[in-house]
Design a protein around this motif. Structure first.
Motif, PDB file in Angstrom:
ATOM      1  N   LYS A 192      -7.792 -36.244  26.122  1.00 21.72           N
ATOM      2  CA  LYS A 192      -7.361 -35.204  25.183  1.00 21.72           C
ATOM      3  C   LYS A 192      -5.839 -35.084  25.153  1.00 21.72           C
ATOM      4  O   LYS A 192      -5.222 -35.031  24.084  1.00 21.72           O
ATOM      5  N   LEU A 193      -5.235 -35.057  26.337  1.00 16.04           N
ATOM      6  CA  LEU A 193      -3.791 -34.878  26.414  1.00 16.04           C
ATOM      7  C   LEU A 193      -3.022 -36.126  25.994  1.00 16.04           C
ATOM      8  O   LEU A 193      -1.933 -36.037  25.420  1.00 16.04           O
ATOM      9  N   THR A 194      -3.593 -37.297  26.285  1.00 17.06           N
ATOM     10  CA  THR A 194      -2.888 -38.547  26.007  1.00 17.06           C
ATOM     11  C   THR A 194      -3.040 -39.003  24.563  1.00 17.06           C
ATOM     12  O   THR A 194      -2.082 -39.471  23.940  1.00 17.06           O
ATOM     13  N   PHE A 195      -4.250 -38.849  24.021  1.00 19.92           N
ATOM     14  CA  PHE A 195      -4.533 -39.403  22.691  1.00 19.92           C
ATOM     15  C   PHE A 195      -4.848 -38.336  21.646  1.00 19.92           C
ATOM     16  O   PHE A 195      -5.073 -38.671  20.485  1.00 19.92           O
ATOM     17  N   GLY A 196      -4.890 -37.084  22.057  1.00 19.35           N
ATOM     18  CA  GLY A 196      -5.127 -36.017  21.097  1.00 19.35           C
ATOM     19  C   GLY A 196      -6.561 -35.883  20.647  1.00 19.35           C
ATOM     20  O   GLY A 196      -6.837 -35.277  19.600  1.00 19.35           O
ATOM     21  N   TRP A 197      -7.496 -36.443  21.401  1.00 14.72           N
ATOM     22  CA  TRP A 197      -8.910 -36.308  21.046  1.00 14.72           C
ATOM     23  C   TRP A 197      -9.370 -34.903  21.413  1.00 14.72           C
ATOM     24  O   TRP A 197      -9.185 -34.448  22.544  1.00 14.72           O
ATOM     25  N   ASN A 198     -10.035 -34.246  20.498  1.00 15.89           N
ATOM     26  CA  ASN A 198     -10.559 -32.912  20.760  1.00 15.89           C
ATOM     27  C   ASN A 198     -12.043 -32.969  21.106  1.00 15.89           C
ATOM     28  O   ASN A 198     -12.769 -33.856  20.663  1.00 15.89           O
ATOM     29  N   PHE A 199     -12.472 -32.005  21.893  1.00 13.16           N
ATOM     30  CA  PHE A 199     -13.885 -31.909  22.239  1.00 13.16           C
ATOM     31  C   PHE A 199     -14.623 -31.237  21.092  1.00 13.16           C
ATOM     32  O   PHE A 199     -14.095 -30.340  20.432  1.00 13.16           O
ATOM     33  N   GLN A 200     -15.860 -31.658  20.884  1.00 14.77           N
ATOM     34  CA  GLN A 200     -16.680 -31.029  19.858  1.00 14.77           C
ATOM     35  C   GLN A 200     -17.618 -30.049  20.539  1.00 14.77           C
ATOM     36  O   GLN A 200     -18.430 -30.433  21.377  1.00 14.77           O
ATOM     37  N   ASN A 201     -17.511 -28.800  20.185  1.00 11.83           N
ATOM     38  CA  ASN A 201     -18.308 -27.757  20.824  1.00 11.83           C
ATOM     39  C   ASN A 201     -19.698 -27.727  20.203  1.00 11.83           C
ATOM     40  O   ASN A 201     -20.031 -26.857  19.400  1.00 11.83           O
ATOM     41  N   THR A 202     -20.516 -28.703  20.588  1.00 14.83           N
ATOM     42  CA  THR A 202     -21.842 -28.819  19.988  1.00 14.83           C
ATOM     43  C   THR A 202     -22.862 -27.919  20.652  1.00 14.83           C
ATOM     44  O   THR A 202     -23.875 -27.572  20.058  1.00 14.83           O
ATOM     45  N   GLY A 203     -22.639 -27.590  21.923  1.00 10.53           N
ATOM     46  CA  GLY A 203     -23.639 -26.838  22.655  1.00 10.53           C
ATOM     47  C   GLY A 203     -24.796 -27.678  23.144  1.00 10.53           C
ATOM     48  O   GLY A 203     -25.730 -27.172  23.770  1.00 10.53           O
ATOM     49  N   GLN A 204     -24.768 -28.987  22.872  1.00 10.90           N
ATOM     50  CA  GLN A 204     -25.844 -29.855  23.311  1.00 10.90           C
ATOM     51  C   GLN A 204     -25.770 -30.066  24.825  1.00 10.90           C
ATOM     52  O   GLN A 204     -24.713 -30.041  25.435  1.00 10.90           O
ATOM     53  N   GLU A 205     -26.924 -30.271  25.416  1.00  9.44           N
ATOM     54  CA  GLU A 205     -26.981 -30.481  26.858  1.00  9.44           C
ATOM     55  C   GLU A 205     -26.595 -31.914  27.192  1.00  9.44           C
ATOM     56  O   GLU A 205     -27.110 -32.863  26.613  1.00  9.44           O
ATOM     57  N   VAL A 206     -25.672 -32.073  28.118  1.00 11.81           N
ATOM     58  CA  VAL A 206     -25.214 -33.399  28.533  1.00 11.81           C
ATOM     59  C   VAL A 206     -26.038 -33.911  29.704  1.00 11.81           C
ATOM     60  O   VAL A 206     -26.494 -35.040  29.730  1.00 11.81           O
ATOM     61  N   GLN A 207     -26.221 -33.057  30.704  1.00 10.59           N
ATOM     62  CA  GLN A 207     -26.939 -33.466  31.905  1.00 10.59           C
ATOM     63  C   GLN A 207     -28.018 -32.437  32.208  1.00 10.59           C
ATOM     64  O   GLN A 207     -27.744 -31.242  32.271  1.00 10.59           O
ATOM     65  N   SER A 208     -29.245 -32.890  32.402  1.00 15.68           N
ATOM     66  CA  SER A 208     -30.360 -31.973  32.602  1.00 15.68           C
ATOM     67  C   SER A 208     -30.399 -31.395  34.000  1.00 15.68           C
ATOM     68  O   SER A 208     -29.899 -31.994  34.954  1.00 15.68           O
ATOM     69  N   HIS A 209     -31.035 -30.244  34.125  1.00 18.01           N
ATOM     70  CA  HIS A 209     -31.292 -29.573  35.405  1.00 18.01           C
ATOM     71  C   HIS A 209     -30.002 -29.267  36.147  1.00 18.01           C
ATOM     72  O   HIS A 209     -29.909 -29.462  37.357  1.00 18.01           O
ATOM     73  N   THR A 210     -29.004 -28.792  35.440  1.00 20.44           N
ATOM     74  CA  THR A 210     -27.755 -28.413  36.078  1.00 20.44           C
ATOM     75  C   THR A 210     -27.475 -26.919  35.948  1.00 20.44           C
ATOM     76  O   THR A 210     -26.383 -26.472  36.254  1.00 20.44           O
ATOM     77  N   MET A 211     -28.440 -26.164  35.487  1.00 22.35           N
ATOM     78  CA  MET A 211     -28.269 -24.717  35.350  1.00 22.35           C
ATOM     79  C   MET A 211     -28.688 -24.035  36.642  1.00 22.35           C
ATOM     80  O   MET A 211     -29.786 -23.529  36.798  1.00 22.35           O
ATOM     81  N   TYR A 212     -27.796 -24.051  37.639  1.00 25.71           N
ATOM     82  CA  TYR A 212     -28.070 -23.450  38.932  1.00 25.71           C
ATOM     83  C   TYR A 212     -27.515 -22.025  38.936  1.00 25.71           C
ATOM     84  O   TYR A 212     -26.367 -21.818  38.528  1.00 25.71           O
ATOM     85  N   TRP A 213     -28.276 -21.072  39.414  1.00 28.96           N
ATOM     86  CA  TRP A 213     -27.752 -19.722  39.542  1.00 28.96           C
ATOM     87  C   TRP A 213     -28.564 -18.977  40.599  1.00 28.96           C
ATOM     88  O   TRP A 213     -29.634 -19.389  41.002  1.00 28.96           O
ATOM     89  N   ASN A 214     -27.998 -17.845  41.024  1.00 29.08           N
ATOM     90  CA  ASN A 214     -28.628 -17.008  42.027  1.00 29.08           C
ATOM     91  C   ASN A 214     -29.232 -15.816  41.322  1.00 29.08           C
ATOM     92  O   ASN A 214     -28.545 -15.082  40.605  1.00 29.08           O
ATOM     93  N   ASN A 215     -30.531 -15.601  41.487  1.00 30.63           N
ATOM     94  CA  ASN A 215     -31.200 -14.518  40.741  1.00 30.63           C
ATOM     95  C   ASN A 215     -31.268 -13.219  41.532  1.00 30.63           C
ATOM     96  O   ASN A 215     -31.968 -12.294  41.149  1.00 30.63           O
TER      97      ASN A 215
END
Length: 414
Positions: free
Chosen positions: A390-413
Motif C-alpha cells: 500500500k505504501l510503496t505502490f499505492g494499492w488500496n484495500f477493498q473493504n469487502t467484508g468477505q472472510e479471508v481465513q475461517s475459524h479465526t473469530m476467537y473471543w471470551n464470552n
C-alpha cells in the motif's frame, strides 16, 4: 524450510493432513471441517434435474495454475463462476487426489470445507445451504484447493435444469508469489488457505493471484528436500514438484503459457531457507552462488513480466533461546548480504526490485513446533506485506467484508 524428518514421511503425512487433528489454542478444534459436500450419483448429460457444463466451458474461471488436462497444481488453485438456481455440483476426474481438501464459499460468505476424491460428483450448494444465500439471484461460487501438494481434476459443473452459470470478470491487478513452505502454508491449519500468500492476496479483496510455492523447494535449480528441481526452473512450469506431478509428467513438465495469461503486476519472492539447509549429496549453496541464482531468477521474472514490480522477502531461520533465561532471539537472517546484493544489482527500488526485511515482525510464539509460522504468524507477515504494498505502490484495500481465513473469530464470552 527444513524439518527434522524425511520427505517420504512428509509425503505420507500430507496425504492425510486434511483429516489430521487441528489444534486451536492448545485444544482440539471442534468441527474443524464444516460444510462437507455430499457425494451423489453420477450425473448424466441428459439428467432432467441438472444442466451440465463441461470443464472447458468459458464461464468457468480457473484460478492459479491448471494444466491442459484441467488438473490443478501448486498452492490454492481454484475455480470461480456466477450461477443462478439453488444447486451446484461438481464432477471430479481420475487425476483428483484422494481425500483432497477444498475450501469453498458462496459470494464472500464464510468458507466451508469439503473432502473430495477421484471419479465422483459432489453436491456443494443445496436449497437453504449455505445459509444467507438469496434465492433467485445470481450468486458467485468458488473453491480453492487447500492442500499444497494435492490437487483436483475438473470434469464438469452442474446446476439446476433451467439455471445457468456465468463468467466472473477478473480483477484488473494480479499478484504472483514464488516461494517454498513459508508461502505454501505448510503446517497451517488449512495449509495453503492459511498461509502468508493466501492472507496477503485474499486480504486485498480485489486482486487475482497465483501462489507458486511448494514445501522443501530451493531457489537454486537442484534437488532439495525431495523436490527434484528448484524454482529457478520450476516456477516457469505449469506443475509443481510433487510426486503426483512426477507421475503425470516425469522430468518434462509442461511450460506455463505466460503470454496467454494475465500478467502479474507484483511478483513476491520468498526463497532461500531450503538452499541454506538443503540435505543433498553436496554442501548447501554458497552465498556467491545463491546471489548469482537469485539474479537469474529476477531476470527470468522480468522476461516474462516486463512491467512487473518485484518484492524480495528476506527469509529467516527461526529463533533460539538466549542463555538460561526466558529470552528468545531471532537467528541470523538467511543469505542477507547475498539477497541485498542481488537487489542492488538491479538498482533496487529504482530498478523495480524492492527489498522487504522481515526482521522483528515475528516473535518466538509465532513459530509452531514444526519450525513454521502459526496461523497468527502467517497473518502478521501478510499484514505487514499488505501495508508495504500500500505504501510503496499505492494499492488500496477493498473493504469487502468477505472472510479471508475461517475459524479465526476467537473471543471470551465471560
Amino acid at each position: 524450510m527444513r524439518w527434522p524428518f524425511s520427505f517420504a514421511a512428509i509425503t505420507f503425512v500430507c496425504a492425510f493432513l486434511s483429516t489430521a487433528t487441528i489444534i486451536e489454542n492448545g485444544q482440539v478444534r471442534l468441527n474443524p471441517y464444516p460444510g462437507q459436500a455430499t457425494k451423489i450419483y453420477s450425473i448424466k448429460s441428459n439428467d432432467s434435474a441438472w444442466r451440465t457444463y463441461q470443464r472447458n466451458a468459458p464461464e468457468i474461471g480457473y484460478k492459479g495454475r491448471w494444466c491442459a488436462n484441467y488438473i490443478s497444481w501448486w498452492a490454492a488453485p481454484g475455480i470461480k463462476f456466477g450461477y443462478t438456481g439453488d444447486n451446484i455440483a461438481v464432477t471430479f476426474g481420475k487425476d483428483t487426489s484422494h481425500n483432497v481438501l477444498l475450501a469453498w464459499r458462496v459470494s464472500g460468505l464464510p468458507w466451508n470445507f469439503a473432502n473430495v476424491t477421484a471419479d465422483a460428483t459432489y453436491h456443494f450448494v443445496k436449497p437453504g445451504f449455505p445459509a444467507g444465500v438469496a434465492a433467485g439471484q445470481t450468486t458467485i461460487f468458488e473453491f480453492r484447493v487447500s492442500n499444497w501438494n494435492l490437487g483436483v481434476q475438473i470434469n464438469a459443473v452442474h446446476v439446476d435444469r433451467g439455471a445457468a452459470i456465468s463468467k466472473v470478470a477478473d480483477f484488473p491487478r494480479k499478484i504472483e508469489m514464488i516461494g517454498d513452505s513459508l508461502t505454501a502454508g505448510y503446517t497451517g491449519t488449512y495449509e495453503s488457505t492459511s498461509g502468508t500468500g493466501w492472507n496477503l492476496c485474499e486480504g486485498f479483496g480485489n486482486v487475482e493471484f497465483s501462489i507458486i510455492a511448494y514445501t522443501g523447494i530451493c531457489l537454486t535449480d537442484k534437488a532439495c528436500w525431495g523436490s527434484p528441481r528448484g524454482q529457478l526452473y520450476q516456477w516457469m512450469r505449469t506443475s509443481d514438484t510433487s510426486p503426483r506431478a512426477i507421475q503425470k509428467y516425469g522430468q518434462t513438465p509442461p511450460a506455463w503459457p505466460f503470454s496467454s495469461r494475465q500478467a502479474a503486476d507484483i511478483v513476491i519472492i520468498n526463497l532461500g531457507t531450503n538452499d541454506a539447509s538443503s540435505r543433498t549429496t553436496t554442501p548447501a549453496v554458497s552465498d556467491a552462488d545463491f546471489q548469482a541464482n537469485y539474479i537469474k531468477l529476477i531476470k527470468s521474472v522480468f522476461e516474462k513480466y516486463p512491467n512487473t514490480k518485484i518484492i524480495v522477502v528476506q527469509p529467516w531461520m527461526g529463533y533460539y533461546r538466549a542463555g538460561s533465561g526466558n529470552t528468545y532471539r531471532q537467528s541470523p537472517n538467511t543469505y542477507k548480504a547475498a539477497i541485498r546484493g542481488a537487489v542492488n544489482s538491479f538498482g533496487g527500488a529504482s530498478g523495480g526490485v524492492h527489498y522487504f526485511d522481515t526482521s522483528g515482525i515475528l516473535q518466538h510464539s509465532d513459530i509452531n513446533p514444526k519450525g513454521h509460522p502459526t496461523d497468527v504468524g502467517h497473518i502478521k507477515l501478510a499484514s505487514h506485506l499488505m501495508q508495504f504494498i500500500k505504501l510503496t505502490f499505492g494499492w488500496n484495500f477493498q473493504n469487502t467484508g468477505q472472510e479471508v481465513q475461517s475459524h479465526t473469530m476467537y473471543w471470551n464470552n465471560a
